[in-house]
Design an enzyme around this catalytic site. Structure first.
Site, PDB file in Angstrom:
ATOM      1  N   TYR A 140       0.793  -1.072   0.166  1.00 51.90           N
ATOM      2  CA  TYR A 140       0.164  -0.112  -0.086  1.00 51.90           C
ATOM      3  C   TYR A 140       0.900   1.432  -0.084  1.00 51.90           C
ATOM      4  CZ  TYR A 140      -3.320   3.521   1.692  1.00 51.90           C
ATOM      5  OH  TYR A 140      -4.093   4.631   1.793  1.00 51.90           O
ATOM      6  N   ASP A 191       9.140   2.730  -0.934  1.00 57.47           N
ATOM      7  CA  ASP A 191       8.153   3.258  -0.255  1.00 57.47           C
ATOM      8  C   ASP A 191       8.796   3.160   1.332  1.00 57.47           C
ATOM      9  OD1 ASP A 191       4.802   3.408   0.150  1.00 57.47           O
ATOM     10  OD2 ASP A 191       6.349   4.245   1.285  1.00 57.47           O
ATOM     11  N   LYS A 238       5.162   9.797   8.309  1.00 64.53           N
ATOM     12  CA  LYS A 238       5.166   9.275   9.764  1.00 64.53           C
ATOM     13  C   LYS A 238       6.108   9.837  10.590  1.00 64.53           C
ATOM     14  CE  LYS A 238       2.530   5.208   7.697  1.00 64.53           C
ATOM     15  NZ  LYS A 238       1.479   5.559   8.337  1.00 64.53           N
TER      16      LYS A 238
HETATM   17  P1  KE4 Z   1      -0.375   8.743   4.403  1.00 66.64           P
HETATM   18  O1  KE4 Z   1      -0.743   9.643   2.865  1.00 66.64           O
HETATM   19  O2  KE4 Z   1      -1.455   7.861   5.119  1.00 66.64           O
HETATM   20  O3  KE4 Z   1       0.477   9.609   5.275  1.00 66.64           O
HETATM   21  O4  KE4 Z   1       0.757   7.618   3.721  1.00 66.64           O
HETATM   22  C1  KE4 Z   1       0.335   6.732   3.119  1.00 66.64           C
HETATM   23  C2  KE4 Z   1       1.290   5.325   3.013  1.00 66.64           C
HETATM   24  C3  KE4 Z   1       2.241   5.344   2.142  1.00 66.64           C
HETATM   25  N1  KE4 Z   1       3.169   4.166   2.234  1.00 66.64           N
HETATM   26  C4  KE4 Z   1       3.168   3.137   3.197  1.00 66.64           C
HETATM   27  C5  KE4 Z   1       3.987   2.081   3.229  1.00 66.64           C
HETATM   28  C6  KE4 Z   1       1.973   3.401   4.131  1.00 66.64           C
HETATM   29  O5  KE4 Z   1       2.124   2.486   5.154  1.00 66.64           O
HETATM   30  C7  KE4 Z   1       1.081   4.494   4.024  1.00 66.64           C
HETATM   31  C8  KE4 Z   1       0.043   4.665   5.125  1.00 66.64           C
HETATM   32  N2  KE4 Z   1      -0.141   3.650   5.994  1.00 66.64           N
HETATM   33  C9  KE4 Z   1      -1.629   3.485   6.625  1.00 66.64           C
HETATM   34  C10 KE4 Z   1      -1.404   2.074   7.606  1.00 66.64           C
HETATM   35  N3  KE4 Z   1      -1.104   1.119   6.970  1.00 66.64           N
HETATM   36  C11 KE4 Z   1      -1.933   4.726   7.195  1.00 66.64           C
HETATM   37  C12 KE4 Z   1      -3.316   4.385   8.131  1.00 66.64           C
HETATM   38  C13 KE4 Z   1      -4.478   4.804   7.324  1.00 66.64           C
HETATM   39  O6  KE4 Z   1      -4.516   4.707   6.168  1.00 66.64           O
HETATM   40  O7  KE4 Z   1      -5.517   5.607   8.082  1.00 66.64           O
END
Ligand code: KE4
Length: 432
Positions: free
Chosen positions: A150, A245, A273
């Site tokens: 993801y 990523d 993060k």
């Molecule tokens: P954000 O756009 O949510 O800041 O980051 C996206 C993203 C990109 N790449 C990786 C590897 C990620 O894990 C994420 C976001 N992680 C999720 C939890 N697995 C965020 C939680 C959510 O979607 O509310």
């Protein structure tokens, strides 16, 4: 799916009913809706160290850590004080400020593959910008990603995505044009033959390969020996870019992220993060010749009103500096190893042969006794059993991610008492 007792959290229940009137699904991010475990989300009013407190006054040991940023625990004083001081100097300028230069310098120092970096406001913006930049730099359109990985809600990457998209069982999102989705080739993670075949077939059209070097959005699992090296070799051979990523792993699994651990040099890296200390920050960076393709120097446009926001920079810098000052990664490994030993002992005691994966302060307990090394094997997990475990722990005051397809996070703020309490609660939940 279990039907948890709604009377346990009446205030949250009322808030959720109200939230659903104004917010789709009652949440601002799908995974928070508890659809992967049943029941309703609780609402948090306060967070401190390894603890979160809900609207009904209940307190939990938190192993989600706002999905990764809370690596020092919630509201660490060094970060809170830095934000307070920054706020006194203004909230946003939209003009370059010294802290964004220091943040960029720090990232380039800690992650040697990054020679230039641009700050954004989320992990999604970071990966989205990496994809556009890779296409602009190579003049090619196709992207290879991996099932279960993801990368945020980027149109081009919401194809067999992980995290919330996977939990809802609709990995391919509505609203993504077929013409766009077909430019994304999705392969099984760890399937070297599939990657080689793709490059043999259409290597000249591939702009980039993007992956989580340590996938943690279909639960947490690992690259098989040689897999990352093969991706690096094929990208170099065919003129495609390798994009790591590291939104989740960056500054968490090591100071230099997964690329430091594996010794692989990607062409671009996405970050998020931890880098924001809890405030909205993302970043993407890599080889200078690639990054210089970005506007205003180059033809690839990318922008953001709040990029480099002074409060976010203050929070992120304070967090990164504290991680380095205390060598937090050694402490995180210590706590993580003790946690793993305790869980393994419990699994043995209760006779459950579930698969526990851990690297540093990230972990995942797959409710399956099979080996887990990609999305398909992760999906063999018993989600009902996971849901029962999740709610039993939650009612016992321990909060794990509300989905089998997420990772858990330990912080430097998790104390021996927190871990002892967690051991008791998880032992009861696993014995059930
Ligand atoms: P954000 O756009 O949510 O800041 O980051 C996206 C993203 C990109 N790449 C990786 C590897 C990620 O894990 C994420 C976001 N992680 C999720 C939890 N697995 C965020 C939680 C959510 O979607 O509310």
């Amino acid at each position: 799916m279990t039907t948890p007792d709604p009377t346990l959290r009446p205030q949250s229940a009322e808030l959720f009913a109200r939230a659903k009137r104004f917010i789709p699904g009652g949440v601002n991010s799908p995974v928070r809706a508890f659809r992967g475990v049943g029941g309703e989300p609780f609402f948090v009013t306060r967070a401190e160290a390894a603890h979160i407190y809900d609207s009904d006054g209940r307190e939990y040991v938190d192993f989600v850590g706002t999905w990764g940023p809370a690596i020092l625990g919630h509201a660490p004083s060094v970060v809170v004080e830095a934000v307070r001081a920054a706020a006194g100097r203004g909230l946003s300028f939209g003009i370059p400020n010294p802290d964004e230069v220091e943040m960029a310098r720090t990232i380039c120092e800690w992650v040697p593959s990054i020679k230039k970096v641009r700050l954004v406001n989320s992990g999604t913006e970071a990966t989205m910008s990496c994809v556009r930049l890779a296409r602009g730099f190579t003049g090619r359109d196709r992207i290879i990603k991996f099932e279960g990985c993801y990368h945020g809600h980027v149109d081009a990457l919401l194809v067999k995505a992980g995290s919330g998209a996977l939990t809802h069982g609709r990995p391919d999102s509505a609203g993504v044009p077929a013409a766009l989705a077909e430019l994304t080739l999705t392969l099984p993670f760890n399937d070297e033959a599939a990657v080689r075949a793709a490059f043999a077939r259409e290597g000249a059209q591939i702009a980039a390969v993007i992956l989580e070097p340590i996938p943690a959005n279909a639960g947490l699992y690992f690259a098989r020996p040689g897999f990352l090296e093969t991706l690096r070799e094929l990208c170099t051979q065919h003129g495609a870019l390798l994009i790591f990523d590291e939104v989740m792993t960056g500054f968490r699994v090591a100071r230099g992220g997964a690329q430091e651990i594996y010794g692989i040099t990607p062409d671009l890296t996405a970050l998020g993060k931890v880098i924001g200390g809890g405030l909205p920050v993302g970043a993407f960076g890599g080889r200078a010749e690639i990054m210089d393709q970005l506007s205003p120097d180059g033809p690839v446009y990318q922008a953001g009103t709040l990029s480099g926001n002074p409060l976010a920079m203050a929070a992120g810098l304070a967090q990164l500096r504290e991680l380095a000052r205390t060598n937090a990664w050694a402490r995180l490994e210590e706590i993580g190893a003790a946690f793993e030993d305790a869980v393994r002992a419990t699994l043995k005691k209760v006779g459950k042969r579930y698969s526990l994966h851990r690297i540093g302060s990230m972990f995942c307990l797959f409710f399956t006794d099979g080996e887990v090394y990609d999305l398909a094997t992760a999906q063999r997990s018993d989600r009902q059993a996971f849901a029962r475990f999740f709610h039993a722990c939650l009612d016992g005051g321990v909060y794990f991610a509300p989905s089998q397809f997420e990772a858990g996070f330990i912080s430097t703020a998790h104390t021996g008492a927190d871990m002892a309490r967690t051991g008791e609660v998880t032992a009861r939940a696993l014995a059930a």
